[in-house]
Design a protein around this motif. Sequence first.
Motif, mmCIF file in Angstrom:
data_model
loop_
_atom_site.group_PDB
_atom_site.id
_atom_site.type_symbol
_atom_site.label_atom_id
_atom_site.label_comp_id
_atom_site.label_asym_id
_atom_site.label_seq_id
_atom_site.Cartn_x
_atom_site.Cartn_y
_atom_site.Cartn_z
ATOM 1 N N THR A 18 0.815 -1.217 0.000
ATOM 2 C CA THR A 18 0.000 0.000 0.000
ATOM 3 C C THR A 18 0.851 1.272 0.000
ATOM 4 O O THR A 18 0.598 2.201 -0.769
ATOM 5 C CB THR A 18 -0.901 0.042 1.249
ATOM 6 O OG1 THR A 18 -1.563 -1.203 1.358
ATOM 7 C CG2 THR A 18 -1.916 1.157 1.159
ATOM 8 N N ARG A 42 2.591 1.850 -3.358
ATOM 9 C CA ARG A 42 1.683 2.364 -4.401
ATOM 10 C C ARG A 42 1.416 3.860 -4.197
ATOM 11 O O ARG A 42 1.477 4.642 -5.138
ATOM 12 C CB ARG A 42 0.341 1.620 -4.349
ATOM 13 C CG ARG A 42 0.404 0.186 -4.811
ATOM 14 C CD ARG A 42 -1.025 -0.351 -4.981
ATOM 15 N NE ARG A 42 -1.002 -1.801 -5.045
ATOM 16 C CZ ARG A 42 -1.505 -2.612 -4.111
ATOM 17 N NH1 ARG A 42 -2.090 -2.115 -3.031
ATOM 18 N NH2 ARG A 42 -1.429 -3.917 -4.260
ATOM 19 N N LYS A 98 -0.520 -5.493 -8.398
ATOM 20 C CA LYS A 98 -1.049 -4.150 -8.674
ATOM 21 C C LYS A 98 0.022 -3.091 -8.403
ATOM 22 O O LYS A 98 -0.194 -2.109 -7.700
ATOM 23 C CB LYS A 98 -2.305 -3.877 -7.822
ATOM 24 C CG LYS A 98 -3.442 -4.861 -8.090
ATOM 25 C CD LYS A 98 -4.160 -4.580 -9.412
ATOM 26 C CE LYS A 98 -5.339 -5.502 -9.623
ATOM 27 N NZ LYS A 98 -4.932 -6.845 -10.120
ATOM 28 N N PHE A 99 1.191 -3.339 -8.946
ATOM 29 C CA PHE A 99 2.288 -2.371 -8.864
ATOM 30 C C PHE A 99 2.068 -1.357 -9.980
ATOM 31 O O PHE A 99 1.993 -1.744 -11.154
ATOM 32 C CB PHE A 99 3.622 -3.099 -9.040
ATOM 33 C CG PHE A 99 4.825 -2.210 -8.971
ATOM 34 C CD1 PHE A 99 5.396 -1.902 -7.750
ATOM 35 C CD2 PHE A 99 5.383 -1.667 -10.119
ATOM 36 C CE1 PHE A 99 6.503 -1.077 -7.677
ATOM 37 C CE2 PHE A 99 6.496 -0.845 -10.058
ATOM 38 C CZ PHE A 99 7.059 -0.554 -8.834
ATOM 39 N N PRO A 100 1.922 -0.055 -9.656
ATOM 40 C CA PRO A 100 1.559 0.928 -10.688
ATOM 41 C C PRO A 100 2.740 1.284 -11.601
ATOM 42 O O PRO A 100 3.253 2.402 -11.590
ATOM 43 C CB PRO A 100 1.073 2.134 -9.883
ATOM 44 C CG PRO A 100 1.693 1.981 -8.549
ATOM 45 C CD PRO A 100 1.992 0.529 -8.312
#
Length: 390
Positions: A291, A294, A318-320
Amino acid sequence: MKAVVWNGKRDMRIENVPDPSIVNPHDAIVKVTSTAICGSDLHLYNGLIPGMKPGDIMGHEFMGEIVAAGQACEQVKTGDRVIVICSISCGRCWFCKQDLFSACDNTTPASAGAALELAYGHAGASLFGYSHLYGGYSGGQAEYVRVPFADVGCVPVPAHVSDEQALFLTDVFPTGYMAAENCNITLGDTICVFGAGPVGQFAIKSAFMLGAEKVISVDAVSERLSLAAEQGAIVVDERHGDVIPRIDDLTGGRGPDAVIDAVGMEAHGTGVLGVYDRVKHAARLETDRPTALRNAIMVCRKGGTVSIPGVYGGLIDKFPMGAAFGKGLRLTMGQTHFHRYARPLLARVEAGEIDPSFIITHRVKLDDLPAAYATFNDKADGCIKVVATL
Ligand SMILES: [Zn+2]
Ligand SMILES: [Zn+2]
């Protein structure tokens, strides 16, 4: 001797174990006078790092007096009062010669090295008291410790510097400092630090020491935010909702010049992605909950730096990557090269530029450490840093 021994998830005990002895001529035996619990010890406490065995002795932040030195020791001798750097480096391999001490090629035994090479491609330096993945060396939450490559890892401390002032040079102070140094701070920069635990606090202090004008501290624990504010940071309380628009506001909509993730793999996420992480983590489909990372990527200004001292162990979801690429961010991370920083930072402590003892909230004895793990893990009783004296 007495030592804090890992017996399983959330099961630390004081046990009587055999005294260590010199097994290699480069070893020294240190009689411990002070030792601390590190935030990264909580990953072991919570059973998140593989390679722990019941009976392993905990602790990688400790100092004391050398009571025996092997025949090959040239820099240190019996009677020296020293801090012991938490990673074990040989001082002579190609990596150590490049000042990349945490990448040392010589201190991880082949058995652990094979597992690390499978997971990471290459194995790095070992750590005291940090699982068989990192060499299986006994730690310093004990009356005595065997210190391999003592000439490299022991740093003598002058008498006028107290244990409390010197102890954090073993790990958390250099870790916060390297995290700030990796931000390439220029005068007037704004730095945002996620996490206001010990590493976050030293990152804040170091960012100011390196010329930052404004430091923003993000956390969800009142005592930690108060300590950050005492150091001059502007605080953003995560309990009051989405932090990104507030950090944007504090930087005129541009975003901080650099962002430090001093949280790591055990972030307590909120919102849809927070739930997603908890579900995937519980199903063992994701090892780390990113979290803070990100948020760091999303809030950093275009062309800025994201510096990651927080520990990650495996795979994240969900690595941006698109945001990091689109904004042209520089990402910098990894285990600190402690040996590069311990002596110069000790000189700054000696000069009175910084007194690292400001982070200590709990002073206990060795026997109290198992209970203190629980207090620290629960962030109960205003606990930021526990130090045991022997
Ligand atoms: Zn540590
Ligand atoms: Zn080496």
